[in-house]
Scaffold this active site. Structure first.
Site, PDB file in Angstrom:
ATOM      1  N   SER A 275       0.683  -1.174  -0.137  1.00  0.00           N
ATOM      2  CA  SER A 275       0.064   0.155  -0.002  1.00  0.00           C
ATOM      3  C   SER A 275       0.815   1.279   0.040  1.00  0.00           C
ATOM      4  CB  SER A 275      -1.006  -0.030   1.083  1.00  0.00           C
ATOM      5  OG  SER A 275      -0.351  -0.022   2.377  1.00  0.00           O
TER       6      SER A 275
ATOM      7  N   HIS B  45      -0.089   4.986   7.111  1.00  0.00           N
ATOM      8  CA  HIS B  45       0.740   5.281   5.971  1.00  0.00           C
ATOM      9  C   HIS B  45       1.365   6.831   6.113  1.00  0.00           C
ATOM     10  CE1 HIS B  45      -2.238   2.296   4.506  1.00  0.00           C
ATOM     11  NE2 HIS B  45      -1.047   1.980   3.806  1.00  0.00           N
TER      12      HIS B  45
ATOM     13  N   ASP C 178      -2.547   8.645   7.726  1.00  0.00           N
ATOM     14  CA  ASP C 178      -3.464   8.072   8.604  1.00  0.00           C
ATOM     15  C   ASP C 178      -2.633   7.233   9.531  1.00  0.00           C
ATOM     16  OD1 ASP C 178      -2.193   5.720   7.243  1.00  0.00           O
ATOM     17  OD2 ASP C 178      -3.934   5.451   5.795  1.00  0.00           O
TER      18      ASP C 178
END
Ligand SMILES: *[C@@H]1O[C@H](CO)[C@@H](O)[C@H](O)[C@H]1NC(C)=O
Ligand SMILES: *[C@@H]1O[C@H](CO)[C@@H](O)[C@H](O)[C@H]1NC(C)=O
Ligand SMILES: *[C@@H]1O[C@H](CO)[C@@H](O)[C@H](O)[C@H]1NC(C)=O
Length: 361
Positions: free
Chosen positions: A34, A328, A325
């Protein structure tokens, strides 16, 4: 892969290749999770997606599937390589795009196939390697010359950012994955490194010669880990970071091993955890005012607890946060990580040397 574009190939592609041949590294292939995904998961049945606001709030194209407010670390590297804008996601890449490289990264992807299964579909490291072999065969179809294709592929940069998910969404989720009861941290790290080495060997066989291995960030310092397991909410969780450091040390040793074994290739290790420690030891020096909470609002997002809740207003001082977040990085952090991988700020950032030097050999 977008088939429609094939009609344009005859007309314009020789121009693309001709121009690119003048560059030191004309192409960049990206393997990852991600932290590097640029939209490959958007069309998949997955909980691990970021194609909604506030993700992408500072990105020129808005939400694309990148897990950041703006650039990811691989976007930063691509820009420093001087390539033509952003590297296209495999799910959207045209025949023309592939000569600049392809981004295969997929949120939830691990070195192990089973990693992240509970999040739904994604393309694991194995699947990303398979997708690259498809890219190579498309390239060969266009160039119609194995040697010419090989020479082109030899000059590209290949970067890898895998392993985080094998900890976050496997080893440290004992309710769903048995790995932590089957393997000690040493055994697990060795097992991951062996698998990793096999994938690198396949890519080598398909022309990869300049490979950049990004270490795993200290996930035990993420806002998510701090909120769950830190004794005081700010001290990093050692129980998470130390198994990851074993993996990182293994990755660095792998770089030494492969540089000896595959003498016509060059591998480098990016010390992401070192760069991270460096930032948090004096965050203000680098402009960070907030290092232990994210900027967007997080909460239960289906089954994930560390991604942004859709459509909530994020913090206003987005350039001052380390995390976007609860897991991340912000664009500001990615700029530093990608920037130091490309131009090392200290000798411990990249081993044995940085990406800039890798492009020149
Ligand atoms: C490719 O390179 C090899 C080794 O240099 C050479 O023997 C072979 O003839 C080349 N093939 C083509 C199609 O040019
Ligand atoms: C990574 O960087 C840290 C801090 O700069 C340093 O202490 C450590 O030895 C480096 N690790 C590796 C594997 O290069
Ligand atoms: C920056 O944003 C964070 C998170 O929203 C907030 O806690 C902090 O007070 C803000 N700092 C400044 C200097 O505005």
């Amino acid at each position: 892969m977008n088939i429609v574009v094939v009609v344009m190939v005859g007309v314009g592609l020789w121009g693309v290749i001709g121009g690119a041949e003048a560059e030191e590294s004309p192409c960049y292939f990206i393997f990852g999770d991600s932290l590097a995904d640029s939209g490959n998961n958007n069309q998949l049945e997955s909980y691990a997606k970021a194609n909604y606001l506030p993700y992408g709030i500072d990105f020129p194209l808005g939400p694309t599937g990148r897990f950041s407010n703006g650039n990811t670390y691989v976007d930063v590297v691509a820009q420093l390589l001087g390539l033509n804008g952003y590297i296209q996601a495999f799910s959207r890449a045209s025949y023309r795009d592939i000569f600049y490289g392809v981004n295969y990264a997929s949120a939830g992807a691990g070195i192990r196939d089973e990693t992240g299964k509970h999040l739904g579909d994604h393309t694991s490291f194995r699947g990303q390697v398979r997708n690259h072999l498809r890219t190579v065969s498309y390239m060969l179809n266009i160039l119609r010359d194995e040697n010419r294709t090989a020479v082109y592929l030899n000059r590209c940069i290949y970067s890898f950012g895998l392993g985080s998910e094998d900890y976050l969404n496997n080893y440290f989720l004992p309710q769903l994955y048995p790995s932590s009861s089957q393997y000690t941290p040493e055994q697990y790290a060795n097992f991951l490194i062996q698998q990793y080495a096999q994938f690198l060997q396949v890519l080598y066989n398909y022309g990869a010669r300049k490979m950049v291995l990004f270490g795993v960030a200290p996930i035990g310092c993420s806002p998510y880990a701090l909120a769950q397991n830190s004794p005081d909410g700010t001290t990093c969780v050692e129980g998470i970071n130390s198994p990851i450091e074993i993996f990182n040390n293994g990755l660095r040793s792998l770089v030494d091993e492969l540089n000896t074994q595959l003498a016509d290739a060059r591998f480098i290790y990016v010390n992401v955890s070192g760069i991270f420690q460096n930032i948090i030891s004096n965050p203000l020096a680098l402009g960070f005012r907030v290092i232990n909470s994210g900027c967007c609002r997080v909460g239960w997002n289906y089954i994930i607890q560390y991604t942004c809740v859709p459509l909530q207003l994020p913090c206003s001082n987005r350039t001052e946060v380390l995390f976007w977040d609860a897991y991340h990085f912000s664009e500001a952090a990615n700029t530093i990580i990608g920037g130091r991988a490309y131009n090392a700020a200290s000798t411990s950032d990249a081993y044995p040397f940085d990406i800039n030097r890798l492009t020149q050999i």
